[in-house]
Structures are given as structure tokens and as C-alpha cells.
Scaffold this active site. Structure first.
Site, PDB file in Angstrom:
ATOM      1  N   ASP A   1      -4.421  -4.872   5.986  1.00  0.00           N
ATOM      2  CA  ASP A   1      -4.846  -5.656   4.826  1.00  0.00           C
ATOM      3  C   ASP A   1      -3.727  -6.617   4.424  1.00  0.00           C
ATOM      4  O   ASP A   1      -2.576  -6.212   4.255  1.00  0.00           O
ATOM      5  CB  ASP A   1      -5.189  -4.727   3.652  1.00  0.00           C
TER       6      ASP A   1
ATOM      7  N   SER B   1       0.858  -1.191   0.000  1.00  0.00           N
ATOM      8  CA  SER B   1       0.000   0.000   0.000  1.00  0.00           C
ATOM      9  C   SER B   1       0.889   1.234   0.000  1.00  0.00           C
ATOM     10  O   SER B   1       1.702   1.398  -0.909  1.00  0.00           O
ATOM     11  CB  SER B   1      -0.952  -0.041   1.198  1.00  0.00           C
TER      12      SER B   1
END
Length: 351
Positions: free
Chosen positions: A293, A171
Site C-alpha cells: 500500500d 503500517s
């Protein structure tokens, strides 16, 4: 202490709207704003905000040129706020490569309403950026293109007999990290499926950018694409990507659906599917990023016997995702980003 944010955008509407949105959060302080980098530069160099919210397409000096100057002098966590034009999207990707930590996409029409609707996401992005450790790019991508190794040959018997997938998730800070890994890999490396948190329409350009500088063939994934040697599939923004196995081969499944862990695409969706269909045959890697995540998907892969790797804290822009995967007990080895490509090659060599 409140996070000090400085806004640079040539649109008075954007500046006024952002001022209204940011002033409503007690954790954020709007330090000031400017219509262009020429005005913003002296202020930023003197006052050093915690986060810079920067437009790209501006008169006088574009945001990309300004960002490169700032990153070379006094690196400041920078969030790019760019329109979804081809030029704006390309420059935003160049900004990520130059050290920006995130991109917020903005439309040309309905801008004020869009920003108000996206307030929660924007505020979280700014808070994430404030905790990051931005790094200027060590070399422009154009330099890499000139020295990229030859492309992989067409898939043949070797590709079919050695089809062990690599799955990778990242990310914040991941665009630079992924590029550094792929640049170090030869063209016949194992197929790699990647989820990088990125706005819709940016992923196709990001894949195209990587394809131009890497020896492997890189493209935005389409439903049914085969993951084979020499191929990198990037999950499209706004869609989830899974892996499935059929006839001894792995294929991408690109589907719609609700966000998972607030993200679409989600790293967990990819990792869990890889745990189901590949198990011990897979190599899973989690790189820099905020949040958790991918952590549960990585644990599922680990429990199925997959080889699992996390980027270390020292080389992460944000250590959140690797930290969470480590905390769950899903990681075999923690390493700096400079060693990840070598680990992929070593995994491949084991057969």
C-alpha cells in the site's frame, strides 16, 4: 516451519475460539495459551514463541506491564488483542509505543462470531508479525510530554505563503516511527497528512496521544480540515483521506468507500490525491509496513515531481511498503527513521 503462536487472554471463550481458528492454518502452530501473564511468563521465557497474541485488560498483571517486561528481556513480536473500551484502547496504544507490532480490535459482544469472521485478517496479522523486528520504546511518551517544544502560533501570512504539504504513510511498526518523527519537529513545521493503518476508534486516541507529546497540533482528520503549518492530520480508521486544493490551500477530504489494497484508510488513496493536487510542491514519505500500500501512489507523486523518501530496511520493523515503493522507482532517497524529521525541515527551508 510453522509459526509458533502463544495466546494470553483471560477469557476462556477467546482462548478456545483462537485455538480453533489457528489450528486450521498449516502455517501456524498454537504453542499454548494462558489466562494471565503470571502463568504465561515462565513458559514464554523458556520456549520463545515466534508471536505472542496478548490481551490487555487482565487480572493479576495487565498485558501492558507484561509486554514491557518481555520487550526488555527477550523481544518477541507481539500482537495486541484488545476490546474497544476507552481503557483498553488507551492501553493498546501504549503497547504499540512499547513495541507491539499490531493491534486487533475485539468487541465485548458477539466476540466468538467476530473472531471467526475476522479469521483471515487475524492470520495475516500473525504472519506479518512473525516477520517483523520488534523494538522496545527508547523512552516512555510521558517523558516526552514534559519537554515538548512550544506550540505553533496561529496560522498567519507565513502559513499561507509557505503551504507545501507533507504526506506520510505507514503500517506495521508505524506508530512508533511516526511518533519519533513528530517529536523531532518544531511547532511551525509544514502541515502533515498521515495514513497509519489502524483499527477504527483507535486513530482518535492515537492522534490525542501524539498531540500531548508533540509541538505540532495533531488531530484525527475531519472532512474539510485545512492542512496548514503546525498541523498534523491523522486519517480516521475505517475511512479514506484525500487532499484537495482550493484557493491556494490544502484541505482534507474524508470519505467512505471500499478498502484499497485491503486497507481503509489506504496510503495509496492519500498519495494519489496529493499527486493530483500538489505534485512537485509535495514531500511524500513512506515508512515501515507490510505489503505494498502506497507504492503506486508514491510512484505517481515521483512522476509529478514531488520529493519522495522511504525509510531504510535497518530501521523498519517491516520493510515491505518501502521496498515495494523503491522497486517501482518511486523513491528519491532512502534514509533511517532518525533522519526523516531533518529531511522535512530541509524541504521546508527550500521554500
Amino acid at each position: 516451519m510453522a509459526i509458533k503462536v502463544y495466546v494470553v487472554d483471560d477469557s476462556a471463550v477467546v482462548r478456545q475460539t483462537l485455538m480453533h481458528l489457528l489450528q486450521g492454518d498449516p502455517e501456524i502452530e498454537l504453542m499454548g495459551s494462558a489466562p494471565n501473564p503470571l502463568i504465561a511468563g515462565p513458559v514464554i521465557r523458556k520456549t520463545r514463541p515466534d508471536v505472542l497474541l496478548l490481551d490487555i485488560e487482565m487480572p493479576g498483571m495487565d498485558g501492558l506491564t507484561f509486554l514491557r517486561q518481555i520487550m526488555a528481556e527477550v523481544p518477541i513480536p507481539t500482537v495486541i488483542c484488545s476490546t474497544l473500551t476507552e481503557k483498553g484502547s488507551t492501553m493498546a496504544l501504549d503497547a504499540l509505543a512499547a513495541g507491539a507490532v499490531a493491534v486487533v480490535a475485539k468487541p465485548r459482544l458477539g466476540l466468538k462470531q467476530f473472531l471467526e469472521d475476522s479469521r483471515r485478517e487475524l492470520l495475516q496479522t500473525l504472519k506479518t508479525a512473525a516477520r517483523s523486528r520488534p523494538r522496545a520504546a527508547s523512552a516512555p511518551a510521558a517523558s516526552a510530554r514534559a519537554v515538548a517544544p512550544a506550540r505553533a502560533p496561529a496560522a498567519g501570512l507565513h502559513a499561507l505563503s509557505m503551504n507545501k504539504p507533507v504526506v506520510l504513510g505507514s503500517s506495521t511498526g508505524g506508530t512508533q516511527a511516526i511518533e519519533s518523527v513528530l517529536l523531532a519537529l518544531p511547532g511551525d513545521s509544514p502541515g502533515i497528512a498521515i495514513v497509519q493503518h489502524m483499527p477504527e476508534k483507535f486513530t482518535a486516541m492515537y492522534a490525542q496521544r501524539l498531540d500531548g507529546v508533540c509541538a505540532m497540533n495533531v488531530r484525527e482528520a475531519r472532512d474539510g480540515d485545512r492542512l496548514e503549518r503546525g498541523v498534523v492530520l491523522i486519517a480516521p480508521g475505517g475511512r479514506h483521506m484525500q487532499l484537495r486544493k482550493a484557493g491556494g490551500q490544502y484541505f482534507a477530504v474524508v470519505v467512505d468507500g471500499p478498502p484499497v489494497n485491503r486497507h481503509k484508510p489506504s496510503v495509496d488513496v492519500l498519495f494519489r490525491s496529493a499527486a493530483e493536487c500538489a505534485g512537485r510542491d509535495a514531500l511524500a514519505i513512506i515508512l515501515t509496513g507490510m505489503g505494498d500500500d502506497g507504492a503506486r501512489g508514491m510512484k505517481a507523486l515521483h512522476d509529478r515531481g514531488a520529493r519522495t523518501i522511504a525509510q531504510n530496511e535497518e530501521t523498519c520493523v517491516v520493510f515491505g511498503m518501502p521496498r515495494e515503493a523503491i522497486a517501482l522507482g518511486g523513491i528519491d532517497e532512502v534514509m533511517p527513521i532518525q533522519h526523516v524529521a531533518r529531511a522535512i525541515s530541509a524541504f521546508d527551508a527550500r521554500g
